[in-house]
Scaffold this motif. Structure first.
Motif, PDB file in Angstrom:
ATOM      1  N   THR A  88     -33.916  96.784 -26.915  1.00  0.00           N
ATOM      2  CA  THR A  88     -33.062  97.535 -28.085  1.00  0.00           C
ATOM      3  C   THR A  88     -33.831  96.926 -29.384  1.00  0.00           C
ATOM      4  N   CYS A  89     -33.830  95.238 -29.361  1.00  0.00           N
ATOM      5  CA  CYS A  89     -34.196  94.788 -30.406  1.00  0.00           C
ATOM      6  C   CYS A  89     -35.912  95.104 -30.940  1.00  0.00           C
ATOM      7  N   ALA A  90     -36.500  95.503 -29.748  1.00  0.00           N
ATOM      8  CA  ALA A  90     -37.936  95.850 -30.078  1.00  0.00           C
ATOM      9  C   ALA A  90     -37.805  97.053 -30.473  1.00  0.00           C
ATOM     10  N   LEU A  91     -37.084  98.213 -30.119  1.00  0.00           N
ATOM     11  CA  LEU A  91     -37.041  99.570 -31.094  1.00  0.00           C
ATOM     12  C   LEU A  91     -36.527  99.428 -32.310  1.00  0.00           C
ATOM     13  N   HIS A  92     -35.635  98.402 -32.569  1.00  0.00           N
ATOM     14  CA  HIS A  92     -34.855  98.268 -33.974  1.00  0.00           C
ATOM     15  C   HIS A  92     -36.393  97.770 -34.912  1.00  0.00           C
ATOM     16  N   GLY A  93     -37.040  97.055 -34.468  1.00  0.00           N
ATOM     17  CA  GLY A  93     -38.239  96.394 -35.377  1.00  0.00           C
ATOM     18  C   GLY A  93     -38.990  97.631 -35.825  1.00  0.00           C
ATOM     19  N   TYR A  94     -39.444  98.667 -34.828  1.00  0.00           N
ATOM     20  CA  TYR A  94     -40.097  99.801 -35.119  1.00  0.00           C
ATOM     21  C   TYR A  94     -39.051 100.572 -36.198  1.00  0.00           C
ATOM     22  N   ALA A 128     -27.154 105.129 -28.988  1.00  0.00           N
ATOM     23  CA  ALA A 128     -27.544 106.630 -28.834  1.00  0.00           C
ATOM     24  C   ALA A 128     -28.576 107.046 -29.970  1.00  0.00           C
ATOM     25  N   LEU A 129     -27.864 106.968 -31.156  1.00  0.00           N
ATOM     26  CA  LEU A 129     -28.687 107.287 -32.397  1.00  0.00           C
ATOM     27  C   LEU A 129     -30.067 106.601 -32.576  1.00  0.00           C
ATOM     28  N   ALA A 130     -30.181 105.428 -32.369  1.00  0.00           N
ATOM     29  CA  ALA A 130     -31.257 104.555 -32.434  1.00  0.00           C
ATOM     30  C   ALA A 130     -32.465 105.222 -31.419  1.00  0.00           C
ATOM     31  N   ALA A 131     -31.712 105.399 -30.328  1.00  0.00           N
ATOM     32  CA  ALA A 131     -33.032 106.171 -29.130  1.00  0.00           C
ATOM     33  C   ALA A 131     -33.393 107.347 -29.710  1.00  0.00           C
ATOM     34  N   ARG A 165     -32.377  95.897 -48.843  1.00  0.00           N
ATOM     35  CA  ARG A 165     -31.456  94.860 -48.315  1.00  0.00           C
ATOM     36  C   ARG A 165     -30.460  95.614 -47.243  1.00  0.00           C
ATOM     37  N   LEU A 166     -29.909  96.798 -47.817  1.00  0.00           N
ATOM     38  CA  LEU A 166     -28.816  97.588 -47.325  1.00  0.00           C
ATOM     39  C   LEU A 166     -29.314  97.961 -45.930  1.00  0.00           C
ATOM     40  N   GLY A 167     -30.484  98.559 -45.872  1.00  0.00           N
ATOM     41  CA  GLY A 167     -31.128  99.127 -44.596  1.00  0.00           C
ATOM     42  C   GLY A 167     -31.444  98.094 -43.839  1.00  0.00           C
ATOM     43  N   THR A 168     -31.747  96.811 -44.251  1.00  0.00           N
ATOM     44  CA  THR A 168     -32.213  95.912 -43.103  1.00  0.00           C
ATOM     45  C   THR A 168     -30.778  95.459 -42.332  1.00  0.00           C
ATOM     46  N   ALA A 169     -29.806  95.370 -43.219  1.00  0.00           N
ATOM     47  CA  ALA A 169     -28.501  94.791 -42.655  1.00  0.00           C
ATOM     48  C   ALA A 169     -27.941  95.809 -41.629  1.00  0.00           C
ATOM     49  N   LEU A 170     -28.137  97.160 -41.967  1.00  0.00           N
ATOM     50  CA  LEU A 170     -27.623  98.252 -40.972  1.00  0.00           C
ATOM     51  C   LEU A 170     -28.383  98.135 -39.698  1.00  0.00           C
ATOM     52  N   VAL A 171     -29.774  98.124 -39.907  1.00  0.00           N
ATOM     53  CA  VAL A 171     -30.525  97.982 -38.368  1.00  0.00           C
ATOM     54  C   VAL A 171     -30.449  96.669 -37.879  1.00  0.00           C
ATOM     55  N   LEU A 172     -30.257  95.555 -38.492  1.00  0.00           N
ATOM     56  CA  LEU A 172     -29.642  94.349 -37.681  1.00  0.00           C
ATOM     57  C   LEU A 172     -28.245  94.464 -37.123  1.00  0.00           C
ATOM     58  N   ALA A 173     -27.418  94.924 -37.603  1.00  0.00           N
ATOM     59  CA  ALA A 173     -25.982  95.161 -37.017  1.00  0.00           C
ATOM     60  C   ALA A 173     -25.995  96.051 -35.926  1.00  0.00           C
ATOM     61  N   GLY A 174     -26.728  96.897 -35.932  1.00  0.00           N
ATOM     62  CA  GLY A 174     -26.844  97.718 -34.491  1.00  0.00           C
ATOM     63  C   GLY A 174     -26.947  97.043 -33.333  1.00  0.00           C
ATOM     64  N   PRO A 175     -27.904  96.297 -33.133  1.00  0.00           N
ATOM     65  CA  PRO A 175     -28.117  95.316 -31.662  1.00  0.00           C
ATOM     66  C   PRO A 175     -27.073  94.109 -31.838  1.00  0.00           C
ATOM     67  N   ALA A 176     -26.757  93.732 -32.860  1.00  0.00           N
ATOM     68  CA  ALA A 176     -25.577  92.485 -33.138  1.00  0.00           C
ATOM     69  C   ALA A 176     -24.436  93.029 -32.431  1.00  0.00           C
ATOM     70  N   LEU A 177     -23.714  94.153 -32.852  1.00  0.00           N
ATOM     71  CA  LEU A 177     -22.806  94.761 -32.379  1.00  0.00           C
ATOM     72  C   LEU A 177     -22.686  95.013 -30.646  1.00  0.00           C
ATOM     73  N   LEU A 178     -23.985  95.652 -30.323  1.00  0.00           N
ATOM     74  CA  LEU A 178     -24.168  95.957 -28.864  1.00  0.00           C
ATOM     75  C   LEU A 178     -24.324  94.691 -28.135  1.00  0.00           C
ATOM     76  N   ALA A 179     -24.834  93.528 -28.656  1.00  0.00           N
ATOM     77  CA  ALA A 179     -24.637  92.140 -28.019  1.00  0.00           C
ATOM     78  C   ALA A 179     -23.218  91.704 -28.081  1.00  0.00           C
ATOM     79  N   ILE A 180     -22.338  91.631 -28.813  1.00  0.00           N
ATOM     80  CA  ILE A 180     -20.962  91.371 -28.890  1.00  0.00           C
ATOM     81  C   ILE A 180     -20.297  92.247 -27.956  1.00  0.00           C
ATOM     82  N   VAL A 181     -20.545  93.359 -27.813  1.00  0.00           N
ATOM     83  CA  VAL A 181     -19.689  94.232 -26.853  1.00  0.00           C
ATOM     84  C   VAL A 181     -20.065  93.900 -25.308  1.00  0.00           C
ATOM     85  N   LEU A 182     -21.402  93.792 -24.859  1.00  0.00           N
ATOM     86  CA  LEU A 182     -21.750  93.532 -23.601  1.00  0.00           C
ATOM     87  C   LEU A 182     -21.625  92.073 -23.205  1.00  0.00           C
TER      88      LEU A 182
END
Length: 422
Positions: free
Chosen positions: A10-16, A75-78, A34-51
């Protein structure tokens, strides 16, 4: 290990995604970047918290709140990644077209006549003949160089916007398909040993409901209503009922007590029951009125119904035992086996099973995983035959992770047994 692999990928895909959707579409130092970067970082962070947090004491109520945006973003990132990779083919074509379009416009612009004709020097004539840049050509190249980053950003925004629309539409439709509840499939399976009196016996097969932080009590009610509406003779729940503890999901699974069939509802464990506390769940499903088949067999009037534990139970000293479930049966009677994973079909064949009912695969759940699922499962979805044994695999009623299905709609299947003597 699976969770770490999932998070790493997930982190590798988010880098792309950041490179194409943020870096290429915004200017350095802007609020948009800055906003776009924050949103992209928030995705894997939320997933890590949940899992990870969900398995390490994070309150279930908080997990429920975070799970929806985390899994939907996954799903959206995929599908953003898939759409952007497809866009890599279009991107150079658009850039080339824009450059040619700009060049044609430059040619079309009339050049004003000079006030006086200057006689070029011999050196200037030599430079022109040798292709040395003139002031006019230098100005043209400079202008083109200045405009090229703007063109690239325009193309990046165009491709990124199109990818966003495609991904959002795909995930939205796939999520709607899950939340509205499973559809009903019908399949007929001929059994040579089935007596004529049992011709038309209906088994409602339901699997992979995955009640948890995302799919809860309301979804369970839809599944129960769908199953009961088929008016089956027997209900087979073939594993992966839950993702979570009995304490957290007691209310969510309560509607399952309303399952109704003439010969009752039966249950075998899936791999997720072992991840969620198998001893507590096997007790609780029986309290809900489901009959547990843990490496055992029930003799019905027309055939034997057997069930084996999921293969994941081998890690817990509680794996499938075909000898216990099938060893002393009458081989002249038809046998229907409930087993969560289709990979045990070869054991079923060796033990003379007539029909195995399984789930687990989700039919791949989300394209293109639908194609990859066949690499680890003998049958991904539908009816197949192995020797003298039929195998039917349902795509399942719910979804794991993202509440989204693409190319693999959820189902409850009514398997109608047909006597070849009828």
């Amino acid at each position: 290990m699976f969770i770490l692999l999932l998070l790493g990928t997930t982190c590798a895909l988010h880098g792309y995604l950041w490179w194409r959707l943020v870096r290429n579409t915004t200017a350095r130092g802007t609020a948009w970047r800055r906003l776009g970067t924050a949103l992209v970082l928030a995705g894997p962070a939320l997933l890590a918290i949940v899992l990870i947090g969900g398995r390490n004491g994070l309150p279930f109520e908080l997990v429920q709140i975070l799970a929806w945006p985390a899994y939907l973003w996954l799903a959206l990132a995929a599908y953003l990644t898939i759409a952007l990779l497809a866009g890599e083919i279009v991107r150079p074509v658009l850039l080339r077209w824009l450059r040619r379009r700009h060049a044609r416009r430059q040619v079309a612009v009339p050049v004003p006549a000079p006030a006086a004709v200057a006689v070029p020097s011999a050196a200037a004539s030599d430079d022109a003949e040798q292709g040395a840049p003139t002031a006019e050509s230098l100005d043209g190249r400079a202008e083109d160089d200045l405009q090229d980053p703007a063109r690239r950003r325009f193309v990046a925004r165009l491709v990124g916007g199109a990818a966003g629309v495609v991904a959002a539409g795909t995930v939205g439709y796939g999520t709607y398909g899950v939340l509205r509840g499973p559809g009903v499939k019908h399949v007929t399976v001929p059994l040579a040993k089935l007596p004529r009196a049992a011709h038309g016996f209906r088994i409602a097969v339901v699997s992979d409901i995955h009640l948890g932080a995302v799919l809860g009590r309301g979804f369970a009610e839809k599944v129960v209503a769908t199953v009961n509406a088929t008016q089956p003779h027997l209900i087979a729940v073939v594993g992966d009922l839950v993702d979570g503890t009995v304490e957290d999901l007691r209310s969510a699974v309560e509607p399952l007590a309303g399952l109704r069939a003439r010969h009752g509802a039966f249950f075998v464990t899936g791999n997720h029951e072992y991840f969620s506390g198998v001893e507590e769940w096997t007790r609780h499903v029986q309290e809900l009125g489901l009959r547990l088949l843990a490496n055992e067999r029930v003799e019905l009037a027309a055939f034997d119904l057997a069930g084996v534990n999921d293969v994941t139970g081998e890690r817990y000293g509680d794996g499938p035992d075909f000898a216990a479930a099938l060893g002393d049966r009458d081989p002249a009677r038809a046998t229907v086996l409930l087993a969560h994973q289709p990979i045990v079909i070869h054991e079923a064949v060796r033990h003379g099973v007539d029909l195995q009912l399984s789930g687990h695969t989700h039919g791949g759940q989300m394209w293109p995983v639908t194609h990859l699922a066949g690499l680890v499962n003998p049958t991904v979805a539908g009816l197949d035959r192995y020797g003298d044994t039929y195998l039917y695999v349902t795509r399942g009623a719910g979804a794991w992770g993202p509440p989204t299905r693409v190319g693999a709609p959820s189902d409850v299947t009514v398997v109608e047994l047909a006597s070849t003597q009828a």
